[in-house]
Design a protein around this motif. Structure first.
Motif, PDB file in Angstrom:
ATOM      1  N   TYR A   1       0.820  -1.218   0.000  1.00 12.60           N
ATOM      2  CA  TYR A   1       0.000   0.000   0.000  1.00 12.60           C
ATOM      3  C   TYR A   1       0.857   1.272   0.000  1.00 12.60           C
ATOM      4  CZ  TYR A   1      -3.868   3.099   1.029  1.00 12.60           C
ATOM      5  OH  TYR A   1      -4.803   4.102   0.949  1.00 12.60           O
TER       6      TYR A   1
ATOM      7  N   ARG B   1       0.591   4.141  -2.831  1.00 12.00           N
ATOM      8  CA  ARG B   1       0.150   5.525  -2.584  1.00 12.00           C
ATOM      9  C   ARG B   1       0.986   6.538  -3.346  1.00 12.00           C
ATOM     10  NH1 ARG B   1      -0.278   6.961   3.490  1.00 12.00           N
ATOM     11  NH2 ARG B   1      -0.047   8.986   2.545  1.00 12.00           N
TER      12      ARG B   1
ATOM     13  N   GLN C   1       0.223   9.068   6.435  1.00 11.48           N
ATOM     14  CA  GLN C   1      -0.853   8.944   7.419  1.00 11.48           C
ATOM     15  C   GLN C   1      -1.699   7.691   7.190  1.00 11.48           C
ATOM     16  OE1 GLN C   1      -3.806  11.751   4.915  1.00 11.48           O
ATOM     17  NE2 GLN C   1      -2.916  12.693   6.673  1.00 11.48           N
ATOM     18  N   HIS C   2      -2.308   7.215   8.283  1.00 12.97           N
ATOM     19  CA  HIS C   2      -3.192   6.037   8.211  1.00 12.97           C
ATOM     20  C   HIS C   2      -4.499   6.371   8.921  1.00 12.97           C
ATOM     21  CE1 HIS C   2      -0.408   2.752   6.861  1.00 12.97           C
ATOM     22  NE2 HIS C   2       0.437   3.767   7.064  1.00 12.97           N
ATOM     23  N   PRO C   3      -5.621   5.866   8.394  1.00 12.78           N
ATOM     24  CA  PRO C   3      -6.899   6.162   9.038  1.00 12.78           C
ATOM     25  C   PRO C   3      -7.206   5.196  10.195  1.00 12.78           C
ATOM     26  CG  PRO C   3      -7.261   4.946   6.993  1.00 12.78           C
ATOM     27  CD  PRO C   3      -5.770   5.063   7.162  1.00 12.78           C
TER      28      PRO C   3
ATOM     29  N   THR D   1     -10.246   4.737  13.480  1.00  5.57           N
ATOM     30  CA  THR D   1     -11.451   5.247  14.137  1.00  5.57           C
ATOM     31  C   THR D   1     -11.081   5.810  15.505  1.00  5.57           C
ATOM     32  OG1 THR D   1     -12.672   3.522  13.023  1.00  5.57           O
ATOM     33  CG2 THR D   1     -13.769   4.577  14.888  1.00  5.57           C
TER      34      THR D   1
ATOM     35  N   CYS E   1      -7.589   2.413  18.920  1.00 11.31           N
ATOM     36  CA  CYS E   1      -7.238   1.006  19.163  1.00 11.31           C
ATOM     37  C   CYS E   1      -6.796   0.466  17.818  1.00 11.31           C
ATOM     38  CB  CYS E   1      -8.438   0.222  19.666  1.00 11.31           C
ATOM     39  SG  CYS E   1      -9.039   0.893  21.210  1.00 11.31           S
TER      40      CYS E   1
ATOM     41  N   LYS F   1      -4.977  -2.417  15.374  1.00  7.88           N
ATOM     42  CA  LYS F   1      -4.618  -3.835  15.228  1.00  7.88           C
ATOM     43  C   LYS F   1      -3.503  -3.975  14.205  1.00  7.88           C
ATOM     44  CE  LYS F   1      -6.378  -8.317  14.441  1.00  7.88           C
ATOM     45  NZ  LYS F   1      -7.308  -9.290  14.583  1.00  7.88           N
TER      46      LYS F   1
ATOM     47  N   GLY G   1      -0.888  -4.989   9.045  1.00 12.99           N
ATOM     48  CA  GLY G   1       0.074  -4.901   7.940  1.00 12.99           C
ATOM     49  C   GLY G   1       1.420  -4.461   8.473  1.00 12.99           C
ATOM     50  N   ASP G   2       2.318  -4.048   7.576  1.00  9.45           N
ATOM     51  CA  ASP G   2       3.695  -3.746   7.985  1.00  9.45           C
ATOM     52  C   ASP G   2       3.777  -2.544   8.931  1.00  9.45           C
ATOM     53  OD1 ASP G   2       2.895  -2.097   5.929  1.00  9.45           O
ATOM     54  OD2 ASP G   2       4.814  -2.116   4.869  1.00  9.45           O
ATOM     55  N   TYR G   3       3.052  -1.471   8.613  1.00  7.26           N
ATOM     56  CA  TYR G   3       3.144  -0.260   9.434  1.00  7.26           C
ATOM     57  C   TYR G   3       2.537  -0.483  10.826  1.00  7.26           C
ATOM     58  CZ  TYR G   3       2.597   4.592  10.906  1.00  7.26           C
ATOM     59  OH  TYR G   3       2.642   5.768  11.621  1.00  7.26           O
ATOM     60  N   THR G   4       1.335  -1.054  10.835  1.00  4.18           N
ATOM     61  CA  THR G   4       0.670  -1.255  12.124  1.00  4.18           C
ATOM     62  C   THR G   4       1.437  -2.273  12.989  1.00  4.18           C
ATOM     63  OG1 THR G   4      -0.866  -2.609  10.839  1.00  4.18           O
ATOM     64  CG2 THR G   4      -1.680  -0.502  11.600  1.00  4.18           C
TER      65      THR G   4
ATOM     66  N   THR H   1     -14.202  -0.562  17.274  1.00  8.99           N
ATOM     67  CA  THR H   1     -13.791   0.789  17.697  1.00  8.99           C
ATOM     68  C   THR H   1     -14.896   1.852  17.627  1.00  8.99           C
ATOM     69  OG1 THR H   1     -12.718   0.975  15.534  1.00  8.99           O
ATOM     70  CG2 THR H   1     -11.280   0.578  17.425  1.00  8.99           C
TER      71      THR H   1
ATOM     72  N   PHE I   1     -13.689  -0.240   6.038  1.00 12.14           N
ATOM     73  CA  PHE I   1     -12.392  -0.180   6.715  1.00 12.14           C
ATOM     74  C   PHE I   1     -11.240  -0.203   5.709  1.00 12.14           C
ATOM     75  CE2 PHE I   1     -11.236  -1.239  11.337  1.00 12.14           C
ATOM     76  CZ  PHE I   1     -12.044  -0.241  11.809  1.00 12.14           C
TER      77      PHE I   1
HETATM   78  C1  FAD Z   1     -12.280   4.536   7.909  1.00 13.45           C
HETATM   79  C2  FAD Z   1     -11.264   3.562   8.470  1.00 13.45           C
HETATM   80  C3  FAD Z   1     -11.180   3.368   9.826  1.00 13.45           C
HETATM   81  C4  FAD Z   1     -10.251   2.458  10.339  1.00 13.45           C
HETATM   82  N1  FAD Z   1     -10.184   2.284  11.695  1.00 13.45           N
HETATM   83  C5  FAD Z   1      -9.278   1.419  12.197  1.00 13.45           C
HETATM   84  C6  FAD Z   1      -9.174   1.210  13.617  1.00 13.45           C
HETATM   85  O1  FAD Z   1      -9.886   1.833  14.422  1.00 13.45           O
HETATM   86  N2  FAD Z   1      -8.254   0.333  14.061  1.00 13.45           N
HETATM   87  C7  FAD Z   1      -7.450  -0.373  13.202  1.00 13.45           C
HETATM   88  O2  FAD Z   1      -6.641  -1.162  13.677  1.00 13.45           O
HETATM   89  N3  FAD Z   1      -7.527  -0.208  11.873  1.00 13.45           N
HETATM   90  C8  FAD Z   1      -8.419   0.669  11.353  1.00 13.45           C
HETATM   91  N4  FAD Z   1      -8.483   0.851   9.984  1.00 13.45           N
HETATM   92  C9  FAD Z   1      -7.578   0.068   9.136  1.00 13.45           C
HETATM   93  C10 FAD Z   1      -6.201   0.697   9.129  1.00 13.45           C
HETATM   94  O3  FAD Z   1      -6.225   1.957   8.521  1.00 13.45           O
HETATM   95  C11 FAD Z   1      -5.239  -0.207   8.358  1.00 13.45           C
HETATM   96  O4  FAD Z   1      -5.207  -1.438   9.001  1.00 13.45           O
HETATM   97  C12 FAD Z   1      -3.851   0.340   8.336  1.00 13.45           C
HETATM   98  O5  FAD Z   1      -3.799   1.551   7.639  1.00 13.45           O
HETATM   99  C13 FAD Z   1      -2.969  -0.724   7.709  1.00 13.45           C
HETATM  100  O6  FAD Z   1      -1.690  -0.188   7.442  1.00 13.45           O
HETATM  101  P1  FAD Z   1      -0.415  -1.137   7.284  1.00 13.45           P
HETATM  102  O7  FAD Z   1       0.643  -0.372   6.574  1.00 13.45           O
HETATM  103  O8  FAD Z   1      -0.076  -1.737   8.592  1.00 13.45           O
HETATM  104  O9  FAD Z   1      -0.939  -2.309   6.400  1.00 13.45           O
HETATM  105  P2  FAD Z   1      -0.767  -2.578   4.859  1.00 13.45           P
HETATM  106  O10 FAD Z   1      -0.544  -4.031   4.686  1.00 13.45           O
HETATM  107  O11 FAD Z   1       0.144  -1.616   4.225  1.00 13.45           O
HETATM  108  O12 FAD Z   1      -2.243  -2.232   4.403  1.00 13.45           O
HETATM  109  C14 FAD Z   1      -3.338  -3.097   4.626  1.00 13.45           C
HETATM  110  C15 FAD Z   1      -4.561  -2.405   4.032  1.00 13.45           C
HETATM  111  O13 FAD Z   1      -4.883  -1.268   4.872  1.00 13.45           O
HETATM  112  C16 FAD Z   1      -5.290  -0.176   4.063  1.00 13.45           C
HETATM  113  N5  FAD Z   1      -4.375   0.961   4.252  1.00 13.45           N
HETATM  114  C17 FAD Z   1      -3.048   0.905   4.483  1.00 13.45           C
HETATM  115  N6  FAD Z   1      -2.523   2.128   4.614  1.00 13.45           N
HETATM  116  C18 FAD Z   1      -3.551   2.990   4.439  1.00 13.45           C
HETATM  117  C19 FAD Z   1      -3.642   4.397   4.421  1.00 13.45           C
HETATM  118  N7  FAD Z   1      -2.594   5.156   4.635  1.00 13.45           N
HETATM  119  N8  FAD Z   1      -4.837   4.949   4.190  1.00 13.45           N
HETATM  120  C20 FAD Z   1      -5.910   4.178   3.950  1.00 13.45           C
HETATM  121  N9  FAD Z   1      -5.900   2.836   3.984  1.00 13.45           N
HETATM  122  C21 FAD Z   1      -4.736   2.245   4.208  1.00 13.45           C
HETATM  123  C22 FAD Z   1      -5.272  -0.658   2.635  1.00 13.45           C
HETATM  124  O14 FAD Z   1      -6.557  -1.119   2.289  1.00 13.45           O
HETATM  125  C23 FAD Z   1      -4.325  -1.798   2.647  1.00 13.45           C
HETATM  126  O15 FAD Z   1      -4.585  -2.711   1.615  1.00 13.45           O
HETATM  127  C24 FAD Z   1      -9.389   1.746   9.465  1.00 13.45           C
HETATM  128  C25 FAD Z   1      -9.472   1.974   8.094  1.00 13.45           C
HETATM  129  C26 FAD Z   1     -10.385   2.870   7.597  1.00 13.45           C
HETATM  130  C27 FAD Z   1     -10.436   3.111   6.129  1.00 13.45           C
END
Ligand code: FAD
Length: 433
Positions: free
Chosen positions: A148, A152, A254-256, A258, A272, A274, A277-280, A322, A430
């Motif tokens: 991801y 981006r 930035q990451h979204p 709730t 909160c 979870k 993925g790699d960033y979380t 959340t 999500f």
């Molecule tokens: C409206 C909304 C609310 C959310 N609320 C929560 C929450 O309360 N708690 C929680 O644990 N997770 C929540 N998430 C999910 C969270 O944003 C992703 O798990 C996180 O961004 C994953 O990032 P990563 O690099 O670890 O994972 P990656 O493996 O890089 O990404 C996994 C997936 O997460 C999504 N994602 C990754 N980065 C972004 C970004 N910068 N912007 C948008 N989407 C992205 C993509 O769909 C991607 O395929 C929410 C997502 C959305 C859209």
């Protein structure tokens, strides 16, 4: 997706108008080829204009679309459709040589002159390169395994591609269009989309909604969860159930997430998070109390409805709990009617139900809210039948879902088959890609 349908219908109507105004002497294969090139080009370009507008997260569009998460879904599907039309547009252009084998090409009259004609050659070439780029973008978007954070950055290039395509559309549009609805559509898409492209490229998206914040605490919850509490500076207001983009200095974008807490006097926000993925997964090592972060938001319309006339069903899949945590917190602190609701917290096993204790404490003070914890390892995969929702459909409850997309799709389909009214199933997406 209604907006996409409207855009397509408007383009078809405008194209119909242009044909009506200059009807062909002979509707032969070459006429159809030219018109389909024009139509697919306009459909693709106007959809791209819509995509650019949605990309800058305009706050005034949130309510009509039902939240930023839904806007991004429209952005994604409009993108897939726009690229498909662009491929059709280019394919029809390339079909010239094959068509010559089957259809004799009538002699063409002179083309009406246009003052930008000197740019025709370069913008045609740029259009071709753009279609290749768009095709590649479509592939990596559909290939969900493509990382991801790289996607981006690649995705940002599309703002430049849009400006190139705006020039392509303006220079190559038939001059007669500029006095017709087709010209109005191309003009609006070119101006609105280019302004948004400049905003995106200059890093201004969401700037007016960005706040500085300091991390108050970072606490692990179970093996795969993290609770992050921040204090936001400035005037911050959010509705329970909304989300915000969190960006930590020096880390990737930035990451979204709730906001899992209700509005409070100290402007503290709880997230909160979870490991999904790699960033979380890296966050526990990256964040510590005292760090400065930026918070952009709030966004979203997954808001608590204090309607006591209709029963509600709240369904959370794992970390999808959340927004409901924020709702329950808001019901404790803000006076007002409390709806009659059953909250289904669906987790894989009891060990994954890290929020169970807090939910029990919050529900204990709210007699009209019933908490049901569903562990798939003991009770099987959550379905409308397994959650005993099918009997409830007769009373047409409002259903609110937050969690994995697959679970949301299957529950929505089960309930629709059982007779739940259209529009009674509300969900937070999500996933944005
Ligand atoms: C409206 C909304 C609310 C959310 N609320 C929560 C929450 O309360 N708690 C929680 O644990 N997770 C929540 N998430 C999910 C969270 O944003 C992703 O798990 C996180 O961004 C994953 O990032 P990563 O690099 O670890 O994972 P990656 O493996 O890089 O990404 C996994 C997936 O997460 C999504 N994602 C990754 N980065 C972004 C970004 N910068 N912007 C948008 N989407 C992205 C993509 O769909 C991607 O395929 C929410 C997502 C959305 C859209």
């Amino acid at each position: 997706m209604k907006v996409i349908r409207w855009v397509v219908l408007t383009c078809l109507a405008a194209w119909g108008w242009s044909v009506w105004m200059s009807p062909p002497a002979d509707m032969n294969a070459w006429w159809w080829r030219k018109e389909l090139i024009n139509l697919s080009g306009v459909l693709s370009f106007v959809l791209m204009g819509l995509i650019m507008v949605l990309a800058v997260r305009p706050a005034w569009l949130e309510k009509p679309f039902g939240g930023l998460d839904k806007m991004y879904r429209v952005h994604k599907w409009a993108g897939i459709l726009a690229i498909s039309f662009a491929l059709l547009h280019y394919g029809l252009d390339l079909a010239k040589d094959v068509m010559r084998l089957f259809f004799e090409r009538p002699v063409r009259g002179p083309r009406p002159e246009f003052w930008l004609d000197f740019l025709r050659g370069p913008v045609k070439d740029m259009g071709e390169w753009s279609v290749w780029l768009l095709g590649a973008m479509l592939l990596i978007t559909l290939w969900q395994r493509f990382p991801y954070h790289i996607w981006r950055y690649v995705h940002k290039v599309l703002a430049v591609v849009f400006v190139v395509l705006a020039l392509h559309a303006i220079v190559l549009a038939p001059p007669a269009w500029w006095m017709q609805p087709m010209g109005v559509l191309v003009g609006i898409a070119a101006v609105a989309g280019s302004v948004c492209a400049v905003l995106a490229l200059s890093g201004r998206i969401g700037r007016s909604r960005t706040h500085r914040a300091v991390i108050v605490s970072v606490e692990p919850q179970g093996d795969s969860m993290l609770e992050v509490v921040c204090r936001v500076s400035g005037d911050w207001q959010h509705q329970p159930g909304q989300f915000a983009f969190l960006r930590a200095a020096g880390h990737e974008g930035q990451h979204p997430f709730t906001i899992a807490s209700a509005q409070n006097a100290g402007n503290t926000l709880r997230f909160c998070i979870k490991k999904l993925g790699d960033y979380t997964a890296r966050l526990p090592a990256l964040l510590k109390a005292g760090d400065e972060v930026s918070i952009e938001g709030p966004y979203g319309c997954f808001e608590l409805q204090r309607d006591i006339r209709q029963e509600q069903v709240w369904i959370a899949g794992g970390i999808g709990i959340t927004p409901f945590l924020a709702w329950l917190e808001a019901l404790q602190s803000a006076p007002g009617p409390v709806p009659v609701a059953t909250l289904h917290y669906c987790v894989r096993s009891a060990a994954d139900a890290v929020h169970a204790e807090r939910l029990q404490a919050l529900c204990a003070t709210l007699p009209t809210i019933t908490l049901v914890i569903h562990c798939s390892d003991e009770e099987g995969r959550p379905s409308a039948a397994a959650l005993r929702l099918l009997d409830k459909v007769a009373s047409q409850p409002q259903v609110w879902f937050c969690g994995p997309q697959g679970l949301g799709d299957s529950l929505e389909a089960d309930l629709a088959r059982a007779g739940l009214a259209r529009g009674a199933f509300h969900r937070e997406a999500f996933q944005m890609r």
